[in-house]
Design an enzyme around this catalytic site. Structure first.
Site, PDB file in Angstrom:
ATOM      1  N   ASN A  23     -10.699  66.918   2.462  1.00 35.99           N
ATOM      2  CA  ASN A  23     -10.582  65.603   3.062  1.00 35.99           C
ATOM      3  C   ASN A  23     -10.761  64.611   1.914  1.00 35.99           C
ATOM      4  OD1 ASN A  23     -10.806  63.221   4.452  1.00 35.99           O
ATOM      5  ND2 ASN A  23     -12.387  63.943   5.867  1.00 35.99           N
ATOM      6  N   ARG A 113      -6.620  67.146   5.300  1.00 38.13           N
ATOM      7  CA  ARG A 113      -6.633  66.167   6.379  1.00 38.13           C
ATOM      8  C   ARG A 113      -5.810  64.970   5.898  1.00 38.13           C
ATOM      9  NH1 ARG A 113     -10.936  61.638   7.773  1.00 38.13           N
ATOM     10  NH2 ARG A 113     -10.021  60.984   9.736  1.00 38.13           N
ATOM     11  N   HIS A 202      -8.176  61.197  15.547  1.00 34.95           N
ATOM     12  CA  HIS A 202      -9.075  62.298  15.946  1.00 34.95           C
ATOM     13  C   HIS A 202      -8.325  63.463  16.589  1.00 34.95           C
ATOM     14  CE1 HIS A 202     -12.521  59.133  16.345  1.00 34.95           C
ATOM     15  NE2 HIS A 202     -12.616  59.742  15.170  1.00 34.95           N
ATOM     16  N   HIS A 230     -14.538  61.796  21.630  1.00 38.26           N
ATOM     17  CA  HIS A 230     -15.018  62.103  20.282  1.00 38.26           C
ATOM     18  C   HIS A 230     -15.855  60.909  19.839  1.00 38.26           C
ATOM     19  CE1 HIS A 230     -14.736  63.809  16.122  1.00 38.26           C
ATOM     20  NE2 HIS A 230     -15.144  62.563  15.897  1.00 38.26           N
ATOM     21  N   GLY A 232     -18.337  59.824  17.057  1.00 36.46           N
ATOM     22  CA  GLY A 232     -19.021  59.975  15.772  1.00 36.46           C
ATOM     23  C   GLY A 232     -19.245  58.584  15.208  1.00 36.46           C
ATOM     24  N   ARG A 263     -17.423  49.340  13.774  1.00 35.59           N
ATOM     25  CA  ARG A 263     -16.148  48.758  14.214  1.00 35.59           C
ATOM     26  C   ARG A 263     -16.272  48.187  15.617  1.00 35.59           C
ATOM     27  NH1 ARG A 263     -12.528  53.959  13.046  1.00 35.59           N
ATOM     28  NH2 ARG A 263     -14.184  54.767  11.739  1.00 35.59           N
ATOM     29  N   MET A 306     -26.419  55.709  15.604  1.00 36.06           N
ATOM     30  CA  MET A 306     -26.862  55.773  17.000  1.00 36.06           C
ATOM     31  C   MET A 306     -28.319  56.197  17.141  1.00 36.06           C
ATOM     32  SD  MET A 306     -26.272  55.222  20.111  1.00 36.06           S
ATOM     33  CE  MET A 306     -24.571  55.114  20.636  1.00 36.06           C
ATOM     34  N   GLY A 353     -20.866  63.606  16.549  1.00 39.01           N
ATOM     35  CA  GLY A 353     -22.326  63.531  16.350  1.00 39.01           C
ATOM     36  C   GLY A 353     -23.071  62.958  17.545  1.00 39.01           C
ATOM     37  N   GLU A 407     -13.431  70.301  12.867  1.00 39.85           N
ATOM     38  CA  GLU A 407     -12.096  69.933  12.378  1.00 39.85           C
ATOM     39  C   GLU A 407     -11.695  70.770  11.171  1.00 39.85           C
ATOM     40  OE1 GLU A 407     -13.910  66.097  12.794  1.00 39.85           O
ATOM     41  OE2 GLU A 407     -11.929  65.220  13.129  1.00 39.85           O
TER      42      GLU A 407
HETATM   43  P1  ADP Z   1     -18.558  61.245  11.436  1.00 39.45           P
HETATM   44  O1  ADP Z   1     -17.718  60.512  12.426  1.00 39.45           O
HETATM   45  O2  ADP Z   1     -18.779  60.491  10.176  1.00 39.45           O
HETATM   46  O3  ADP Z   1     -18.156  62.707  11.267  1.00 39.45           O
HETATM   47  P2  ADP Z   1     -20.703  62.288  13.082  1.00 39.45           P
HETATM   48  O4  ADP Z   1     -19.737  62.967  13.999  1.00 39.45           O
HETATM   49  O5  ADP Z   1     -21.634  63.137  12.294  1.00 39.45           O
HETATM   50  O6  ADP Z   1     -20.003  61.271  12.101  1.00 39.45           O
HETATM   51  O7  ADP Z   1     -21.558  61.297  13.996  1.00 39.45           O
HETATM   52  C1  ADP Z   1     -22.488  60.423  13.451  1.00 39.45           C
HETATM   53  C2  ADP Z   1     -23.201  59.717  14.597  1.00 39.45           C
HETATM   54  O8  ADP Z   1     -23.856  60.691  15.406  1.00 39.45           O
HETATM   55  C3  ADP Z   1     -24.269  58.736  14.125  1.00 39.45           C
HETATM   56  O9  ADP Z   1     -24.200  57.545  14.877  1.00 39.45           O
HETATM   57  C4  ADP Z   1     -25.550  59.489  14.433  1.00 39.45           C
HETATM   58  O10 ADP Z   1     -26.638  58.631  14.667  1.00 39.45           O
HETATM   59  C5  ADP Z   1     -25.151  60.204  15.700  1.00 39.45           C
HETATM   60  N1  ADP Z   1     -26.105  61.262  16.013  1.00 39.45           N
HETATM   61  C6  ADP Z   1     -26.334  62.425  15.365  1.00 39.45           C
HETATM   62  N2  ADP Z   1     -27.381  63.088  15.932  1.00 39.45           N
HETATM   63  C7  ADP Z   1     -27.820  62.329  16.956  1.00 39.45           C
HETATM   64  C8  ADP Z   1     -28.861  62.453  17.942  1.00 39.45           C
HETATM   65  N3  ADP Z   1     -29.683  63.503  17.962  1.00 39.45           N
HETATM   66  N4  ADP Z   1     -28.997  61.468  18.841  1.00 39.45           N
HETATM   67  C9  ADP Z   1     -28.187  60.392  18.845  1.00 39.45           C
HETATM   68  N5  ADP Z   1     -27.196  60.215  17.957  1.00 39.45           N
HETATM   69  C10 ADP Z   1     -27.011  61.155  17.033  1.00 39.45           C
END
Ligand code: ADP
Length: 426
Positions: A23, A113, A202, A230, A232, A263, A306, A353, A407
């Site tokens: 990526n 990617r 995504h 999705h 994240g 965003r 988050m 996430g 992914e």
């Molecule tokens: P990316 O889109 O960069 O791949 P991720 O899919 O890892 O990112 O998602 C990141 C998000 O997931 C962040 O906002 C993070 O705070 C949130 N996150 C990860 N673990 C938790 C959790 N246990 N509770 C709430 N939010 C979480």
């Protein structure tokens, strides 16, 4: 998301060989070397500050050997060369001519990617000169991403000319959307001359989680009506009808739709003229604010993350609480809207996430969607669906589930499949 490893990080007796997944971004290259059949990782890591003299490579050689090193040359080529060097050091590389040496595992291809495939790419493809030219010609649609993705492709070509390469597009899966879902109600030449339409992103994640959801539900994907979220750093929702994308919340760019980390998601397009006039903001300033200073960050003033926003809300921070409310309201509204393109809903899938880990967000979303037939199973939800085959809802007409995305594995599988087909043709 990184999958759990098999019992031995270095066994790699996978007969299908290994795939290098890349990526390549404008300042970093994320990578993994994995077995497409099992998902077993051999190497993974990130090179940061690529193209500068301070490039730093962090690499994990599974199971637990982590190495950080500075590279004298910051080019994409130097980074990729070094990653392949680590693979060879692990006794897993291939001979320079691409043939696998006895006792070594063969590298069958590199999968990339690629963010934007425009209307040209409806599936993953083997890379050749024509594909490179077509990705380049879509660069105006993703000016930060596509050129960096191409730099990765060209670097692999330079370092390992014989290696099969595959491009996997974030947008390709959504090319099945009907015009009713992908057209904007704007002047026709904006679409015909400039490609202004909804593309969606995504897609690789949606393909992975919907296939997995069907397997967990024990039903053919071609007979399922799914909404997947999705969530994240970037967030979107998609409607997946009989295995094909029917609608999604992201559009021409990954700015449309849900509230995200930094965003804004949807805003009234009238904001642009209003702020240009009232605050004398330029297009660059407006874009920058909507991409980097909005979303959870803009609303909460606490964080784009988050977990941190949830923590602040729990401690009574009013802005953080509001950020969660707006996030959940918009997400629930988008999920309900997606059902329109499906006519029926069999399952709602959470991933990314936030989707995989935030029981709070999932619980609040389900509470707003009872009218669709969704009822939270609080215990299963608290455990992220771990002991219930992903299910987090009580028995009812619609299943809510958590499905971790991967992914990289999807890219590795596409790469192995297309590389084998290409080798067969040649
Ligand atoms: P990316 O889109 O960069 O791949 P991720 O899919 O890892 O990112 O998602 C990141 C998000 O997931 C962040 O906002 C993070 O705070 C949130 N996150 C990860 N673990 C938790 C959790 N246990 N509770 C709430 N939010 C979480």
């Amino acid at each position: 998301m990184v999958m759990t490893m098999g019992q031995s990080g270095h066994s790699s007796g996978d007969p299908g060989g290994l795939v290098l997944v890349l990526n390549s971004g404008s300042s970093s290259v994320k990578f993994a070397v994995l077995a497409p059949a099992s998902g077993e990782r051999v190497l993974a890591g990130i090179a940061e500050k690529v193209t500068t003299p301070e490039v730093e490579l962090r690499i994990r050689r599974y199971p637990d050997n982590v190495i950080t090193e500075q590279l004298p040359d910051g080019s994409y080529q130097a980074v990729i060369s070094r990653i392949l060097g680590h693979l060879a050091d692990a006794g897993l590389g291939t001979a320079a001519d691409g043939a696998s040496a006895p006792g070594r595992v063969h590298l069958v291809g590199a999968g990339h990617r690629v963010v934007h495939g425009g209307e040209r790419f409806t599936a993953s493809v083997l890379v050749d000169d024509e594909v490179i030219a077509a990705i380049r010609s879509s660069s105006h649609l993703a000016p930060l991403h596509n050129p960096a993705n191409l730099a990765g492709i060209e670097a692999v070509r330079a370092v390992r000319p014989g290696l099969a390469q595959v491009a996997v597009f974030d947008t390709a899966f959504h090319q099945t959307m009907p015009p009713a879902a992908f057209r904007y109600a704007v002047p026709e030449p904006w679409y015909t001359q400039y490609g202004v339409r909804r593309y969606g992103f995504h897609g690789t994640s949606y393909r992975f989680v919907t296939e997995r959801a069907a397997a967990l539900l024990g039903r053919p994907l071609t007979e399922l009506r799914l909404v997947a979220a999705h969530l994240g750093n970037g967030c979107s929702v998609a409607a997946v009808r009989d295995g094909a994308s029917a609608d999604t919340t992201m559009g021409l760019t990954p700015l449309e739709g849900l509230v995200m980390g930094t965003r804004s998601g949807d805003v009234d397009p009238g904001i642009f003229g209003y702020l240009a006039e009232r605050a004398r903001l330029t297009i660059d300033e407006l874009n920058d604010a909507l991409y980097t200073a909005s979303g959870l960050q803009g609303l909460s003033g606490v964080s784009n993350d988050m977990r941190t926003v949830e923590g602040a809300a729990a401690e009574g921070n009013e802005r953080a609480r509001l950020a969660l409310e707006v996030f959940v309201h918009r997400l629930a509204k988008a999920i309900a809207g997606m059902v329109v393109g499906l006519e029926r809903l069999d399952a709602l899938v959470f991933t990314g996430g936030i989707g995989e880990n935030s029981a709070l967000i999932r619980s609040q979303v389900l509470a707003r969607l009872g009218f669709l037939g969704l009822i939270e199973d609080a215990e299963a939800n608290a455990r992220n669906g771990r002991d219930t085959q992903g299910r987090i809802s009580l028995a009812g007409p619609v299943v809510a589930m958590v499905v971790p995305t991967d992914e990289e594995l999807m890219i590795a599988r596409d790469t192995a499949r297309l590389a084998a087909a290409g080798a067969h043709r040649a």
